[in-house]
Structure formats: C-alpha cells, structure tokens
Design a protein around this motif. Structure first.
Motif, mmCIF file in Angstrom:
data_model
loop_
_atom_site.group_PDB
_atom_site.id
_atom_site.type_symbol
_atom_site.label_atom_id
_atom_site.label_comp_id
_atom_site.label_asym_id
_atom_site.label_seq_id
_atom_site.Cartn_x
_atom_site.Cartn_y
_atom_site.Cartn_z
ATOM 1 N N THR A 16 0.899 -1.380 0.048
ATOM 2 C CA THR A 16 0.010 -0.025 -0.019
ATOM 3 C C THR A 16 0.811 1.339 0.081
ATOM 4 O O THR A 16 0.521 2.177 -0.717
ATOM 5 N N SER A 17 2.007 1.273 0.810
ATOM 6 C CA SER A 17 2.944 2.358 0.855
ATOM 7 C C SER A 17 3.514 2.455 -0.471
ATOM 8 O O SER A 17 3.843 3.699 -0.957
ATOM 9 N N MET A 18 3.797 1.375 -1.441
ATOM 10 C CA MET A 18 4.521 1.334 -2.464
ATOM 11 C C MET A 18 3.615 1.936 -3.550
ATOM 12 O O MET A 18 4.210 2.823 -4.289
ATOM 13 N N ALA A 19 2.360 1.622 -3.640
ATOM 14 C CA ALA A 19 1.472 2.190 -4.184
ATOM 15 C C ALA A 19 1.070 3.796 -4.165
ATOM 16 O O ALA A 19 1.163 4.584 -5.058
ATOM 17 N N LEU A 20 0.915 4.050 -2.927
ATOM 18 C CA LEU A 20 0.975 5.505 -2.460
ATOM 19 C C LEU A 20 2.272 6.355 -2.892
ATOM 20 O O LEU A 20 1.874 7.484 -3.584
ATOM 21 N N ASN A 21 3.471 5.607 -2.719
ATOM 22 C CA ASN A 21 4.538 6.292 -3.374
ATOM 23 C C ASN A 21 4.319 6.827 -4.601
ATOM 24 O O ASN A 21 4.926 7.662 -5.249
ATOM 25 N N ILE A 22 3.907 5.947 -5.649
ATOM 26 C CA ILE A 22 3.796 5.837 -7.155
ATOM 27 C C ILE A 22 2.908 7.585 -7.210
ATOM 28 O O ILE A 22 3.370 8.401 -7.824
ATOM 29 N N VAL A 23 1.788 7.618 -6.555
ATOM 30 C CA VAL A 23 1.022 8.827 -6.616
ATOM 31 C C VAL A 23 1.736 9.893 -6.101
ATOM 32 O O VAL A 23 1.749 11.176 -6.705
ATOM 33 N N VAL A 24 2.135 10.044 -4.963
ATOM 34 C CA VAL A 24 3.017 10.955 -4.435
ATOM 35 C C VAL A 24 4.098 11.395 -5.403
ATOM 36 O O VAL A 24 4.068 12.769 -5.355
ATOM 37 N N GLN A 25 4.853 10.544 -5.717
ATOM 38 C CA GLN A 25 6.245 11.132 -6.538
ATOM 39 C C GLN A 25 5.628 11.841 -7.710
ATOM 40 O O GLN A 25 6.203 12.833 -8.153
ATOM 41 N N ARG A 26 4.379 11.491 -8.350
ATOM 42 C CA ARG A 26 3.878 12.024 -9.450
ATOM 43 C C ARG A 26 3.383 13.424 -9.360
ATOM 44 O O ARG A 26 3.520 14.419 -9.864
ATOM 45 N N ALA A 27 2.534 13.455 -8.145
ATOM 46 C CA ALA A 27 2.069 14.736 -7.616
ATOM 47 C C ALA A 27 3.202 15.839 -7.332
ATOM 48 O O ALA A 27 3.391 16.889 -7.661
ATOM 49 N N ARG A 28 4.260 15.180 -6.658
ATOM 50 C CA ARG A 28 5.471 16.181 -6.689
ATOM 51 C C ARG A 28 6.200 16.490 -8.030
ATOM 52 O O ARG A 28 6.672 17.757 -7.963
#
Length: 186
Positions: A16-28
């Motif tokens: 779940t944290s790995m999936a979240l990180n993909i979204v976070v990195q793109r938003a950044r």
C-alpha cells in the motif's frame, strides 16, 4: 499547494505504501508539496468518541492540524476483509468535516486477491463524501499486490502504473483549478 498522503497499512514493507509512493512522486513532479503521514511511525491511539477535544493526546492534535492545513489528500488502504484497514479508519475517525470539507481526495487501494480493493475504495468514497470532501472519480486498485511490484517500487503492469501516476496529476490539476476559482471568486 499542500497535499497530505496517508497509507492505511502498518506492514513493513507495505505494498500500500509502495502504491501510495507512485502517486506521491507524480504529484511532486507536477508541482505539489506532498507530505506523507506514516501511521507506522506516528501511531494514533484508538478512537474513543467519549474523549473531549481538550483531552486528546498531542499525536492526535498534530494529525488533525496537518489534515486541516492540507489543501488535498491521498488516502491509500489495503483491503482487509472487504473493507478499509482499521488503522486508516481509526485515523479518519479523529477528523470531521472541518478538516475535509470542500477538499479533493485521491483514493487508491491494494488487495491480495484478483478482484482488487473495490469494496475498500467504495467505503473510502462514502467516508469522504460524508465528510463533505470531493473524492476524485478515478480510484485505482492494485490487485494481487504481493506480486504486482518490481523491487524498485514500480508496478509490473505498466497500464496500472500509469493510472496511479495520472491520479497524482489529476489531484494536482483539481487543486490548481480550485485555487484559480477561489481567486476568481474573491
């Protein structure tokens, strides 16, 4: 624009944290200031509706402050027994419409099964709408998450990888649009 991202998993490592990180990195990447609030390292006590605001522990006050200050959110949860994880539900129980009202929320889920986290995402959608937030219509789910990722944290399914990236972009685009509407209305 400030986004608060929360993964509803205490596992280490966490898909779940790995999936979240993909979204976070793109938003950044597209210009957002994103803070990840990690419930593994900043645990909250069990919610007890009988506790008055003044008697809440400092961890809860900090969490509520971060939620209130954010312009938007990314909420991710594994599907546990057909619903949202207990740790994320517990965190959300500490907040109300005061923190979420009128704000955009990107939702994503992970699941061990082949069907994905549809029930979890529907539940999160209901919670967000009940608190007067605006969940984005796209709610990607990572099925069979235990085998869905490469060691570098990217998804093996390139189409799903793109859907998570687009989710981050859509959240930022909606927050920008909301900001421009506020300036126009002033």
């Amino acid at each position: 624009m400030k986004i608060l991202a929360i993964a509803g998993s205490l596992s280490e490592p966490s898909t779940t944290s790995m999936a979240l990180n993909i979204v976070v990195q793109r938003a950044r990447k597209v210009g957002a200031d994103v803070e990840v609030y990690d419930l593994r390292h900043a645990p909250l006590p069990l919610y007890d509706g009988r506790i008055t605001e003044s008697k809440l522990p400092s961890e809860v006050h900090l969490f509520k402050k971060k939620m209130l200050e954010a312009d938007g959110y990314i909420l991710a949860s594994p599907e546990y027994h057909g619903s949202v994880s207990g740790v994320l539900k517990n965190a959300l129980d500490f907040i109300g419409a005061r923190e979420l009202s009128g704000k955009y929320v990107a939702l994503l889920g992970t699941s061990g099964g082949a069907m994905g986290a549809t029930n979890t995402l529907n539940t999160l959608n209901i919670i967000c709408r009940t608190l007067h937030a605006w969940p984005l219509p796209s709610m990607p789910s990572v099925p069979q998450a235990y085998q869905a990722f490469y060691e570098n944290g990217s998804l093996k399914d390139k189409n799903l990888q793109k859907r998570l990236e687009v989710l981050g972009e859509e959240l930022v685009a909606n927050l920008r649009l909301r900001g421009s509407r506020k300036r126009f209305d002033s």
